[in-house]
Design a protein around this motif. Sequence first.
Motif, mmCIF file in Angstrom:
data_model
loop_
_atom_site.group_PDB
_atom_site.id
_atom_site.type_symbol
_atom_site.label_atom_id
_atom_site.label_comp_id
_atom_site.label_asym_id
_atom_site.label_seq_id
_atom_site.Cartn_x
_atom_site.Cartn_y
_atom_site.Cartn_z
ATOM 1 N N VAL A 90 4.598 4.945 -1.701
ATOM 2 C CA VAL A 90 4.008 4.327 -0.510
ATOM 3 C C VAL A 90 3.629 2.906 -0.883
ATOM 4 O O VAL A 90 2.968 2.680 -1.905
ATOM 5 N N SER A 91 4.039 1.955 -0.069
ATOM 6 C CA SER A 91 3.718 0.561 -0.365
ATOM 7 C C SER A 91 2.241 0.290 -0.131
ATOM 8 O O SER A 91 1.558 0.994 0.629
ATOM 9 N N SER A 92 1.734 -0.752 -0.762
ATOM 10 C CA SER A 92 0.327 -1.105 -0.625
ATOM 11 C C SER A 92 -0.010 -1.488 0.813
ATOM 12 O O SER A 92 -1.082 -1.136 1.327
ATOM 13 N N ASP A 93 0.903 -2.186 1.474
ATOM 14 C CA ASP A 93 0.653 -2.598 2.860
ATOM 15 C C ASP A 93 0.537 -1.384 3.778
ATOM 16 O O ASP A 93 -0.357 -1.311 4.623
ATOM 17 N N GLU A 94 1.460 -0.433 3.615
ATOM 18 C CA GLU A 94 1.396 0.756 4.466
ATOM 19 C C GLU A 94 0.168 1.588 4.141
ATOM 20 O O GLU A 94 -0.469 2.147 5.037
ATOM 21 N N TRP A 95 -0.186 1.673 2.863
ATOM 22 C CA TRP A 95 -1.350 2.460 2.490
ATOM 23 C C TRP A 95 -2.625 1.882 3.083
ATOM 24 O O TRP A 95 -3.553 2.625 3.423
ATOM 25 N N PHE A 96 -2.682 0.582 3.246
ATOM 26 C CA PHE A 96 -3.848 -0.052 3.858
ATOM 27 C C PHE A 96 -4.059 0.496 5.269
ATOM 28 O O PHE A 96 -5.193 0.812 5.665
ATOM 29 N N ASP A 97 -2.977 0.640 6.032
ATOM 30 C CA ASP A 97 -3.082 1.174 7.390
ATOM 31 C C ASP A 97 -3.426 2.663 7.373
ATOM 32 O O ASP A 97 -4.235 3.132 8.183
ATOM 33 N N ILE A 485 1.889 2.030 -4.547
ATOM 34 C CA ILE A 485 2.288 0.893 -5.373
ATOM 35 C C ILE A 485 1.331 -0.271 -5.135
ATOM 36 O O ILE A 485 1.206 -0.779 -4.020
ATOM 37 N N ALA A 486 0.636 -0.681 -6.186
ATOM 38 C CA ALA A 486 -0.360 -1.739 -6.070
ATOM 39 C C ALA A 486 0.314 -3.095 -5.963
ATOM 40 O O ALA A 486 1.381 -3.333 -6.526
ATOM 41 N N SER A 487 -0.322 -3.994 -5.240
ATOM 42 C CA SER A 487 0.180 -5.371 -5.154
ATOM 43 C C SER A 487 -0.206 -6.165 -6.388
ATOM 44 O O SER A 487 0.387 -7.202 -6.690
ATOM 45 N N GLU A 488 -1.209 -5.680 -7.137
ATOM 46 C CA GLU A 488 -1.637 -6.303 -8.385
ATOM 47 C C GLU A 488 -1.729 -5.221 -9.452
ATOM 48 O O GLU A 488 -1.915 -4.032 -9.146
ATOM 49 N N PRO A 489 -1.591 -5.570 -10.729
ATOM 50 C CA PRO A 489 -1.649 -4.570 -11.792
ATOM 51 C C PRO A 489 -2.959 -3.799 -11.773
ATOM 52 O O PRO A 489 -4.018 -4.354 -11.491
ATOM 53 N N GLN A 490 -2.856 -2.484 -12.082
ATOM 54 C CA GLN A 490 -4.031 -1.623 -12.158
ATOM 55 C C GLN A 490 -4.520 -1.558 -13.597
ATOM 56 O O GLN A 490 -3.747 -1.296 -14.516
ATOM 57 N N LEU A 491 -5.799 -1.809 -13.805
ATOM 58 C CA LEU A 491 -6.375 -1.775 -15.144
ATOM 59 C C LEU A 491 -6.891 -0.379 -15.446
ATOM 60 O O LEU A 491 -7.237 0.382 -14.552
ATOM 61 N N GLY A 492 -6.963 -0.054 -16.718
ATOM 62 C CA GLY A 492 -7.501 1.234 -17.112
ATOM 63 C C GLY A 492 -6.437 2.298 -17.133
ATOM 64 O O GLY A 492 -5.273 2.064 -16.868
#
Length: 532
Positions: A90-97, A485-492
């Motif tokens: 799932v893309s980050s943009d779609e997940w926002f909605d 899928i994050a638009s920026e790298p995920q830390l941790g």
Amino acid sequence: MTTFSLPESFASEYRLEPDGYDEMLDETGRIRAHWLHLMQALIQLGPDEVSQRHREALRLLRENGVTYNVYGDPDGASRPWRLDPVPLLVSSDEWFDIEAGLLQRAELLNLILADLYGPRQLVKKNLLPLELVYNHGGFLRVCDQVRLAGQHQLILYAADLARGPDRKMWVLGDRTQAPSGAGYALENRLAMSRVLPSLFRDNQVHRLARFFQSLRAGLNAVAPKRSELPRVVVLTPGPLNETFFEHAYLAAYLGYALVQGDDLTVRDGCVWLKSLTGLQRVDVILRRVDDNYCDPLELREDSRLGVPGLLDVVRRGNVAIANPLGSGVLENPGLMAFLPGIAEYFLGQPLKLNSIATWWCGQSRELSYVLANLPRLVIKPIYRKPGEHAVFGHKLSKAELAAWRQRIQARPAFYVGQEYESFSTAPSLADGGYQPRQSLLRCFMVARADGYTLMPGGLTRSARSYGEMLITNQMGSISKDTWVIASEPQLGSLPQAAIAASAATPARCPAAPPTTFSGSAATPSAPKAAFG
């Protein structure tokens, strides 16, 4: 049905037949950007290597004891958990909605729950029919005016989603009594991150750990205000329950004691945990027992799964139960027909996520529509009993259709009709290549003091074969990891507690110490209502 397994059919144009793979392809048949890297990598690995990674994932799940108990099998047989190595993306943009819509829905259902066991303004103002509420087996009259501390009564919530004809996610059903699947989603993630570590890292997948941190915080928040370190237990029906592995796994991961009804006792208006060192007071019960079975004194008197006198302790405010007894009423599919009007009443705004089109047969116009269109609808009871599934009108014979018409006409308030459309399809590993399978996504939310937190992803289930519509764990559906899928790298990374908890299925240990830490909503078309 389209099968692709050769690099030249994919790498040259990144184009597939537009027949199937709704999740992966756009309207023109071109692969979506957030799927591109994953499928390139899988095809570069080749079918033999992917199959080898798949076997490794299944080995990890098997060694960790991940199972699902199948009712009706001899001796309560346990089925090994099945995992498809191709995740749902799932893309980050779609997940926002999706997130905005689900958080709104959780708040709305919380307000409905508080109203049904409080002032019941929705019934008084005819926004919910009296017959729809009182005919549902999940509405418990003995829980009238019983409230948890704080503004959130619905602590845990899960929603089943599928992609509709408008290529957006639609809500197919709500799970509010004792939502299952979050532990399986975490196990899927652990397995996938081990067998495909570079793919997991390069795709910048949102992590799940924060959701479980929110779960701890949310359970602590509803505890009676007697201690800064409340004692929380997980109440399970026992090893024969279908999702017992998840009960034990979550208890170990969260640091809670896993108990059955006879491990608890009621004394002096409180709930106590029996242990080798004596009685220990319990503040919060994370229950996985159906609400009707939780207290044989006031609910089902034949229950051996609950704790006699539990509801009286809840009334006194000396123990909190998540979810509260009576929350199963929100799983009534008939509510979906009235949610748009209730959203306007409570929130002053329309629903951000569409629900599947639903017609409650307790209204004359809706009853006539359902009876006239029975061959193309899905029929469900408003209160689903164990073993019951949705009935597909197009699969019924003339004699069966006539029998169902008589059944509905005899008790119209007990049934709904829902629109019949197709689930979206996602690629799955099958027969040495990738084939489309109908897929269903379950998302999980937990209430905290400042609102709801949504797990970034969830548990995806896919059909065993192409075209199969009844997607349930009991029928042998196959799970997928869900990657947002994050638009920026995920830390941790995944916390060590998750890795430790996955090392073995913990035994039941009651002495384990706590860890601190109006209408029809008749939308013209919607996804098929076939889920479990």
